[in-house]
Design an enzyme around this catalytic site. Structure first.
Site, mmCIF file in Angstrom:
data_model
loop_
_atom_site.group_PDB
_atom_site.id
_atom_site.type_symbol
_atom_site.label_atom_id
_atom_site.label_comp_id
_atom_site.label_asym_id
_atom_site.label_seq_id
_atom_site.Cartn_x
_atom_site.Cartn_y
_atom_site.Cartn_z
ATOM 1 N N ASP A 9 -17.933 -7.705 -0.269
ATOM 2 C CA ASP A 9 -19.038 -6.787 -0.518
ATOM 3 C C ASP A 9 -20.006 -7.692 -1.207
ATOM 4 O O ASP A 9 -19.914 -8.905 -1.364
ATOM 5 C CB ASP A 9 -18.582 -5.500 -1.131
ATOM 6 C CG ASP A 9 -18.129 -5.761 -2.399
ATOM 7 O OD1 ASP A 9 -18.302 -6.785 -3.117
ATOM 8 O OD2 ASP A 9 -17.872 -4.778 -3.260
ATOM 9 N N CYS A 66 -14.288 -8.744 -3.485
ATOM 10 C CA CYS A 66 -15.045 -7.910 -4.165
ATOM 11 C C CYS A 66 -15.005 -8.048 -5.708
ATOM 12 O O CYS A 66 -14.435 -8.935 -6.252
ATOM 13 C CB CYS A 66 -14.538 -6.389 -3.613
ATOM 14 S SG CYS A 66 -13.111 -5.558 -4.589
ATOM 15 N N THR A 68 -13.537 -6.310 -8.281
ATOM 16 C CA THR A 68 -11.948 -6.405 -8.871
ATOM 17 C C THR A 68 -11.244 -6.828 -7.891
ATOM 18 O O THR A 68 -9.843 -6.994 -8.462
ATOM 19 C CB THR A 68 -11.518 -4.883 -9.314
ATOM 20 O OG1 THR A 68 -11.686 -4.030 -8.172
ATOM 21 C CG2 THR A 68 -12.670 -4.120 -10.404
ATOM 22 N N HIS A 99 6.738 -15.173 -1.546
ATOM 23 C CA HIS A 99 7.810 -14.114 -1.564
ATOM 24 C C HIS A 99 7.257 -12.890 -0.846
ATOM 25 O O HIS A 99 8.180 -11.779 -0.386
ATOM 26 C CB HIS A 99 7.866 -13.670 -3.031
ATOM 27 C CG HIS A 99 8.629 -14.757 -3.957
ATOM 28 N ND1 HIS A 99 8.827 -14.515 -5.137
ATOM 29 C CD2 HIS A 99 9.281 -15.843 -3.566
ATOM 30 C CE1 HIS A 99 9.683 -15.310 -5.642
ATOM 31 N NE2 HIS A 99 9.546 -16.389 -4.682
ATOM 32 N N ASN A 100 6.005 -12.935 -0.679
ATOM 33 C CA ASN A 100 5.557 -11.415 0.079
ATOM 34 C C ASN A 100 4.823 -11.581 1.427
ATOM 35 O O ASN A 100 4.560 -10.754 1.936
ATOM 36 C CB ASN A 100 4.541 -10.682 -1.000
ATOM 37 C CG ASN A 100 4.911 -10.798 -2.492
ATOM 38 O OD1 ASN A 100 4.128 -11.375 -3.500
ATOM 39 N ND2 ASN A 100 5.901 -9.895 -2.534
ATOM 40 N N ARG A 110 -15.224 -10.841 -10.045
ATOM 41 C CA ARG A 110 -16.003 -10.514 -11.490
ATOM 42 C C ARG A 110 -14.993 -10.923 -12.637
ATOM 43 O O ARG A 110 -15.339 -10.690 -13.833
ATOM 44 C CB ARG A 110 -16.566 -8.902 -11.510
ATOM 45 C CG ARG A 110 -17.816 -8.732 -10.693
ATOM 46 C CD ARG A 110 -18.285 -7.259 -10.977
ATOM 47 N NE ARG A 110 -19.428 -7.071 -10.050
ATOM 48 C CZ ARG A 110 -19.674 -5.729 -9.707
ATOM 49 N NH1 ARG A 110 -19.098 -4.924 -9.780
ATOM 50 N NH2 ARG A 110 -20.960 -5.907 -8.768
ATOM 51 N N ARG A 133 15.814 -13.788 1.702
ATOM 52 C CA ARG A 133 16.248 -12.348 0.654
ATOM 53 C C ARG A 133 14.689 -11.861 0.618
ATOM 54 O O ARG A 133 14.402 -10.745 0.829
ATOM 55 C CB ARG A 133 16.573 -12.612 -0.667
ATOM 56 C CG ARG A 133 15.856 -13.241 -1.429
ATOM 57 C CD ARG A 133 16.236 -13.484 -2.838
ATOM 58 N NE ARG A 133 15.664 -14.033 -3.888
ATOM 59 C CZ ARG A 133 15.282 -15.542 -4.017
ATOM 60 N NH1 ARG A 133 15.464 -16.349 -3.038
ATOM 61 N NH2 ARG A 133 14.460 -15.826 -4.951
ATOM 62 N N HIS A 134 13.523 -12.697 0.947
ATOM 63 C CA HIS A 134 12.304 -11.983 0.878
ATOM 64 C C HIS A 134 11.837 -11.505 2.178
ATOM 65 O O HIS A 134 11.004 -10.521 2.129
ATOM 66 C CB HIS A 134 11.236 -13.165 0.420
ATOM 67 C CG HIS A 134 11.299 -13.874 -0.987
ATOM 68 N ND1 HIS A 134 11.427 -13.003 -2.150
ATOM 69 C CD2 HIS A 134 11.979 -15.104 -1.509
ATOM 70 C CE1 HIS A 134 11.974 -13.859 -3.033
ATOM 71 N NE2 HIS A 134 12.202 -15.017 -2.519
HETATM 72 C C1 RB5 Z 1 -18.985 -2.835 -6.378
HETATM 73 O O1 RB5 Z 1 -19.814 -2.595 -7.658
HETATM 74 C C2 RB5 Z 1 -17.370 -2.690 -6.917
HETATM 75 O O2 RB5 Z 1 -17.117 -1.324 -6.762
HETATM 76 C C3 RB5 Z 1 -16.603 -3.421 -5.847
HETATM 77 O O3 RB5 Z 1 -17.087 -4.728 -5.802
HETATM 78 C C4 RB5 Z 1 -14.997 -3.467 -5.940
HETATM 79 O O4 RB5 Z 1 -14.758 -3.921 -7.399
HETATM 80 C C5 RB5 Z 1 -14.309 -2.149 -5.736
HETATM 81 O O5 RB5 Z 1 -13.094 -2.210 -5.965
#
Ligand code: RB5
Length: 144
Positions: A9, A66, A68, A99-100, A110, A133-134
């Site tokens: 995004d 994105c 987070t 493992h995954n 961010r 095992r994984h």
């Molecule tokens: C955008 O502001 C933010 O919400 C998005 O990039 C993300 O962190 C959502 O999970």
């Protein structure tokens, strides 16, 4: 040549541009599913094309970015055959492959620097699933 699908995004747009250059230097083909500017957008609109590319095997692996990393991970993990892992250091990026058997790397732009994001991509692209095992464990993931 391996094919990597990438999407973000607006919060991840700058990182995406940076990582595209790195991935192209890794002898990979790149499929850029957007976004293409830093105008505010809704992350699912860019996650679905990346997830679909991995599910359909248009791409071998995916990278999503994105703010987070959680929004893109949650959306991608709605697909039965997607294992999207949120990573914030290279140890996690290594283990999420070993493992995954993650097929999408999710990066929180961010909360990690560009250098760490690049190192995580390098690790993710160069680490194999350990199986054993994984494999038994990931076979139990499906809720259906
Ligand atoms: C955008 O502001 C933010 O919400 C998005 O990039 C993300 O962190 C959502 O999970």
């Amino acid at each position: 040549m391996r094919k990597i699908a990438i999407g973000s995004d607006h919060a991840g747009y700058e990182y995406k541009d940076h990582l595209i250059k790195f991935v192209l230097n890794q002898d990979c083909e790149l499929i850029d599913k957007g976004t293409y500017t830093d105008d505010s957008v809704d992350y699912p609109d860019f996650v679905h094309p990346v997830a679909k590319a991995v599910v359909s095997q248009e791409a071998d692996l995916g990278i999503l970015i994105c703010g987070t990393g959680n929004g893109v991970a949650m959306t991608a993990n709605k697909y039965e055959d997607i294992r999207a892992g949120l990573c914030w250091n290279t140890n996690i990026a290594k283990l999420v492959r070993q493992h995954n058997n993650a097929n999408i790397l999710c990066i929180p732009a961010r909360f990690v620097g560009k250098r760490m994001a690049t190192m995580m991509v390098h690790t993710f692209l160069n680490t194999e699933f350990e199986g054993g095992r994984h494999k038994r464990r990931i076979d139990k993931m499906c809720a259906c």
